[in-house]
Design an enzyme around this catalytic site. Structure first.
Site, PDB file in Angstrom:
ATOM      1  N   GLU A 128       0.688  -0.891  -0.154  1.00  0.00           N
ATOM      2  CA  GLU A 128       0.147   0.085   0.251  1.00  0.00           C
ATOM      3  C   GLU A 128       0.710   1.268   0.250  1.00  0.00           C
ATOM      4  OE1 GLU A 128      -3.115   0.774  -0.956  1.00  0.00           O
ATOM      5  OE2 GLU A 128      -3.789   1.489   1.170  1.00  0.00           O
ATOM      6  N   THR A 181      -3.421  12.341  -5.158  1.00  0.00           N
ATOM      7  CA  THR A 181      -3.093  12.802  -3.911  1.00  0.00           C
ATOM      8  C   THR A 181      -2.285  13.951  -3.583  1.00  0.00           C
ATOM      9  OG1 THR A 181      -2.544   9.966  -4.906  1.00  0.00           O
ATOM     10  CG2 THR A 181      -1.941  10.835  -2.255  1.00  0.00           C
TER      11      THR A 181
HETATM   12  P1  ADP Z   1      -7.230   3.920  -4.012  1.00  0.00           P
HETATM   13  O1  ADP Z   1      -7.703   5.371  -4.370  1.00  0.00           O
HETATM   14  O2  ADP Z   1      -8.903   3.455  -5.481  1.00  0.00           O
HETATM   15  O3  ADP Z   1      -7.446   2.991  -3.405  1.00  0.00           O
HETATM   16  P2  ADP Z   1      -5.170   4.103  -4.507  1.00  0.00           P
HETATM   17  O4  ADP Z   1      -4.932   5.922  -5.145  1.00  0.00           O
HETATM   18  O5  ADP Z   1      -4.427   3.703  -2.977  1.00  0.00           O
HETATM   19  O6  ADP Z   1      -6.257   3.655  -5.491  1.00  0.00           O
HETATM   20  O7  ADP Z   1      -3.692   3.448  -6.105  1.00  0.00           O
HETATM   21  C1  ADP Z   1      -3.799   3.658  -7.088  1.00  0.00           C
HETATM   22  C2  ADP Z   1      -2.460   4.068  -7.164  1.00  0.00           C
HETATM   23  O8  ADP Z   1      -1.521   2.884  -7.538  1.00  0.00           O
HETATM   24  C3  ADP Z   1      -2.457   4.348  -9.008  1.00  0.00           C
HETATM   25  O9  ADP Z   1      -1.477   5.295  -9.169  1.00  0.00           O
HETATM   26  C4  ADP Z   1      -1.447   2.705  -9.874  1.00  0.00           C
HETATM   27  O10 ADP Z   1      -0.634   3.028 -11.240  1.00  0.00           O
HETATM   28  C5  ADP Z   1      -0.596   2.138  -8.000  1.00  0.00           C
HETATM   29  N1  ADP Z   1      -0.343   0.993  -8.505  1.00  0.00           N
HETATM   30  C6  ADP Z   1       0.497  -0.066  -8.013  1.00  0.00           C
HETATM   31  N2  ADP Z   1      -0.459  -1.321  -9.125  1.00  0.00           N
HETATM   32  C7  ADP Z   1      -1.489  -1.464  -8.073  1.00  0.00           C
HETATM   33  C8  ADP Z   1      -2.501  -2.413  -8.211  1.00  0.00           C
HETATM   34  N3  ADP Z   1      -2.161  -3.503  -8.205  1.00  0.00           N
HETATM   35  N4  ADP Z   1      -3.730  -1.577  -7.957  1.00  0.00           N
HETATM   36  C9  ADP Z   1      -3.874  -0.975  -8.239  1.00  0.00           C
HETATM   37  N5  ADP Z   1      -3.127   0.353  -8.281  1.00  0.00           N
HETATM   38  C10 ADP Z   1      -1.968  -0.048  -8.148  1.00  0.00           C
END
Ligand code: ADP
Length: 309
Positions: A128, A181
């Site tokens: 994460e 972010t």
């Molecule tokens: P959310 O807001 O839905 O939780 P995040 O912002 O935490 O999504 O995560 C998205 C970011 O993480 C993107 O920049 C994406 O490219 C990167 N990333 C890397 N690997 C993954 C993955 N397996 N699944 C989702 N996002 C990923």
């Protein structure tokens, strides 16, 4: 066991008054993943469907959390990971968390469960951190433990699972806009007033009480955020219209999911959750933005095994 296929759920973090600590797990929205043993040592991402994400294990959250666990064990084989991604990255419903927990959950099953859920969360936090640049567990915990979870502390990691009423449903709208972010962080206040802090912790305490006692009136009365929502909601177009319409449609409350742009509402009964989803739909249909809408019961189980052999 050689191979396992799982459903890794989407999650809603913050839940209005529980910024950075509270989250809940969805049932009808999530990714699928397949993990299998391979004779070659190491972690290999061999297939990704749905969205464009890196195949290098070190650049994909599923790979980073898998490597964190792999480095803590001593085995003479490796793991292949397939990701069938349905949760759009950056949507604010735990896309990265679903991948981060999925790989370590599967590896643990294949290995005969040497680790408990808290230890799995520790590995997943490393994944994460790749996506969010900081170590937090408010999406990971509900995905692994199911239901509502409260991250009591990150170091040492202490996760409390909170019961919730059977008839609680979530409606979620994901407007297809990008919120960086960095922008979502930049608008956060550096300090909060004592008055706001008191309101926030009284709401969080009463929300947890309402969830424990299945008291919908208390839940309704507690789903407010006086600290983050006033700042972040400005980044989401038509936020106030969505919020007022869903409350008129009978939602108990609504707020930003994670750091947005998704907006969640909680309702008592599936019928109300559908009316709330209709209200969300109506507001955004009248705008130029594309959007997705999900309706889900609260998933009290978390990650689910689909197949194993
Ligand atoms: P959310 O807001 O839905 O939780 P995040 O912002 O935490 O999504 O995560 C998205 C970011 O993480 C993107 O920049 C994406 O490219 C990167 N990333 C890397 N690997 C993954 C993955 N397996 N699944 C989702 N996002 C990923």
């Amino acid at each position: 066991m050689e191979e396992i296929k799982i459903f890794s759920p989407a999650t809603v973090a913050n839940v209005a008054c529980g910024f950075d600590v509270l989250g809940f797990c969805l049932d009808s929205v999530g990714d699928e993943m397949v993990i299998r043993k391979t004779p070659k040592k190491g972690i290999f991402i061999t297939h990704i469907e749905g969205f464009n994400l890196p195949y290098e294990a070190e650049k994909n959250v599923a790979g980073v959390s898998a490597l964190a666990m792999y480095n803590a064990i001593d085995v003479d084989f490796g793991f292949e990971i397939e990701i069938y991604k349905c949760i759009k990255p950056g949507s604010g419903i735990g896309s990265s968390a679903a991948s981060a927990v999925g790989s370590v959950f599967c590896m643990n099953e294949i290995l005969g469960r040497p680790f408990n859920k808290t230890q799995l969360t520790e590995f997943a936090i490393k994944g994460e951190a790749l996506a969010s640049k900081c170590e937090h567990a408010d999406n990971l915990a509900p995905a692994l433990f199911g239901g509502f979870t409260l991250v009591k502390s990150v170091a040492p990691l202490n996760i409390l699972k909170i019961p919730s009423p059977d008839d609680l449903f979530a409606s979620i709208i994901h407007p297809q806009i990008e919120i960086k972010t960095a922008d979502a962080r930049a608008v956060l206040p550096k300090e909060v007033s004592l008055t706001d802090a008191i309101t926030q912790w009284s709401n969080l305490g009463s929300l947890v009480h309402g969830l424990h006692t299945s008291n919908y009136d208390v839940i309704k009365d507690s789903l407010h955020d006086v600290i983050v929502e006033p700042h972040r909601s400005n980044l989401i177009p038509h936020y106030q219209s969505v919020k007022s319409e869903v409350l008129m449609a009978g939602a108990l409350g609504a707020c930003i999911s994670g750091s947005g742009p998704s907006i969640f509402a909680l309702s008592k009964s599936i019928e109300t959750a559908k009316s709330v989803a209709d209200a969300m739909n109506k507001v955004y249909t009248a705008t130029e933005y594309n959007f997705d809408i999900h309706i889900s019961k609260i998933n009290t189980e978390g990650i689910k095994i689909i197949e194993q052999h």
